[in-house]
Motif scaffolding. Structure first.
Motif, PDB file in Angstrom:
ATOM      1  N   LEU A   1      -0.871  24.997  43.535  1.00 26.59           N
ATOM      2  CA  LEU A   1      -0.360  25.966  42.831  1.00 26.59           C
ATOM      3  C   LEU A   1       1.081  25.787  43.173  1.00 26.59           C
ATOM      4  CD1 LEU A   1      -2.883  27.024  44.294  1.00 26.59           C
ATOM      5  CD2 LEU A   1      -2.469  28.338  41.748  1.00 26.59           C
ATOM      6  N   VAL A   2       1.389  25.718  41.591  1.00 23.83           N
ATOM      7  CA  VAL A   2       3.942  26.075  41.733  1.00 23.83           C
ATOM      8  C   VAL A   2       3.985  27.228  40.911  1.00 23.83           C
ATOM      9  CG1 VAL A   2       5.632  24.981  40.891  1.00 23.83           C
ATOM     10  CG2 VAL A   2       3.862  23.566  42.141  1.00 23.83           C
ATOM     11  N   THR A   3       4.548  27.583  41.784  1.00 16.66           N
ATOM     12  CA  THR A   3       5.152  30.075  41.086  1.00 16.66           C
ATOM     13  C   THR A   3       5.332  28.836  39.658  1.00 16.66           C
ATOM     14  OG1 THR A   3       4.387  30.648  42.315  1.00 16.66           O
ATOM     15  CG2 THR A   3       5.658  31.981  40.949  1.00 16.66           C
ATOM     16  N   LYS A   4       4.958  28.891  38.681  1.00 18.12           N
ATOM     17  CA  LYS A   4       6.130  28.782  37.481  1.00 18.12           C
ATOM     18  C   LYS A   4       6.747  30.507  36.958  1.00 18.12           C
ATOM     19  CE  LYS A   4       6.073  26.666  32.842  1.00 18.12           C
ATOM     20  NZ  LYS A   4       5.564  26.364  31.736  1.00 18.12           N
ATOM     21  N   ALA A   5       6.894  31.160  37.390  1.00 15.81           N
ATOM     22  CA  ALA A   5       7.708  32.366  36.731  1.00 15.81           C
ATOM     23  C   ALA A   5       6.633  33.339  37.667  1.00 15.81           C
ATOM     24  CB  ALA A   5       7.230  32.651  35.393  1.00 15.81           C
ATOM     25  N   PRO A   6       7.265  34.994  37.766  1.00 20.09           N
ATOM     26  CA  PRO A   6       6.281  35.589  38.269  1.00 20.09           C
ATOM     27  C   PRO A   6       4.554  35.919  37.368  1.00 20.09           C
ATOM     28  CG  PRO A   6       8.440  36.498  37.430  1.00 20.09           C
ATOM     29  CD  PRO A   6       8.331  35.455  36.805  1.00 20.09           C
ATOM     30  N   ASN A   7       4.037  35.680  38.193  1.00 18.01           N
ATOM     31  CA  ASN A   7       2.299  35.656  37.931  1.00 18.01           C
ATOM     32  C   ASN A   7       2.032  34.210  37.035  1.00 18.01           C
ATOM     33  OD1 ASN A   7       1.777  38.149  40.384  1.00 18.01           O
ATOM     34  ND2 ASN A   7       3.223  39.390  37.678  1.00 18.01           N
ATOM     35  N   VAL A   8       3.113  33.290  36.852  1.00 22.45           N
ATOM     36  CA  VAL A   8       2.813  32.261  36.560  1.00 22.45           C
ATOM     37  C   VAL A   8       2.525  31.544  36.837  1.00 22.45           C
ATOM     38  CG1 VAL A   8       3.156  31.167  33.841  1.00 22.45           C
ATOM     39  CG2 VAL A   8       3.399  32.883  34.209  1.00 22.45           C
TER      40      VAL A   8
END
Length: 189
Positions: free
Chosen positions: A114-121
């Motif tokens: 899992l890679v954080t793309k944006a807050p909560n995405v």
């Protein structure tokens, strides 16, 4: 004053060593939905499939894992009515030509990265198993405190589902079926 600084420093050290424990959130399978769309040269069909089980794992507010089991025997077609070919198409999708749900009653997805793309995405890469074949799949997943949504595109031919594929059969003309199918997933927990 020096003692106060020492206490503050000690408190910072202690707090920084406390790890946040993971929290597993069980997905409410009856409130969650998976809608599918399969396209062909002459149009498309759509329907639903049920989630049998699922969990998302959070550390604090950050998503760190997930596992899901889909009930392949629950696949239904929603764009056709009884007597319009609905039963025939549902039977064909469950047959060995497609998902072989008699032999492979479930499909599974296990989050691996899992890679954080944006807050909560998050951009999720997971191992998807369909018909006993496991391949990686990558998609974006958006979360709230009580839900998650994703749109996933899957190449069915990677799972030995080649029926009507122009990638494997010549002269299909307008009977060709796209290799990719789309899932719109809405999870409640």
């Amino acid at each position: 004053m020096k003692n106060l600084k020492s206490i503050a420093l000690a408190l910072v050290v202690v707090l920084s060593t406390i790890s946040v424990t993971a929290q597993t959130k069980k997905v409410n399978t009856s409130a969650s939905t998976i809608n599918w769309v399969g396209k062909k040269v002459t149009g498309a069909h759509e329907g639903t499939i049920n989630l049998k089980d699922g969990t998302l794992v959070f550390k604090g507010k950050k998503l760190v894992g997930g596992t899901f089991v889909v009930d392949m025997t629950s696949m239904i077609v929603t764009d056709l009515k009884a007597g319009q070919g609905k039963e025939k198409l549902e039977g064909h999708l469950k047959a060995d030509d497609f998902f072989g749900s008699d032999k492979f009653a479930t499909a599974t997805l296990v989050f691996k990265k899992l890679v954080t793309k944006a807050p909560n995405v998050y951009t999720v890469t997971g191992d998807l198993t369909i018909k006993g074949i496991t391949k990686p799949v990558t998609f974006d997943l958006a979360t709230t405190t009580t839900s998650a949504t994703a749109n996933v595109k899957i190449d069915r031919t990677k799972y030995d589902i080649k029926y009507g594929s122009g990638s494997f059969f010549d002269s299909l003309g307008d009977k060709a079926i796209n290799d990719d199918f789309d899932l719109a997933i809405a999870l409640k927990f």
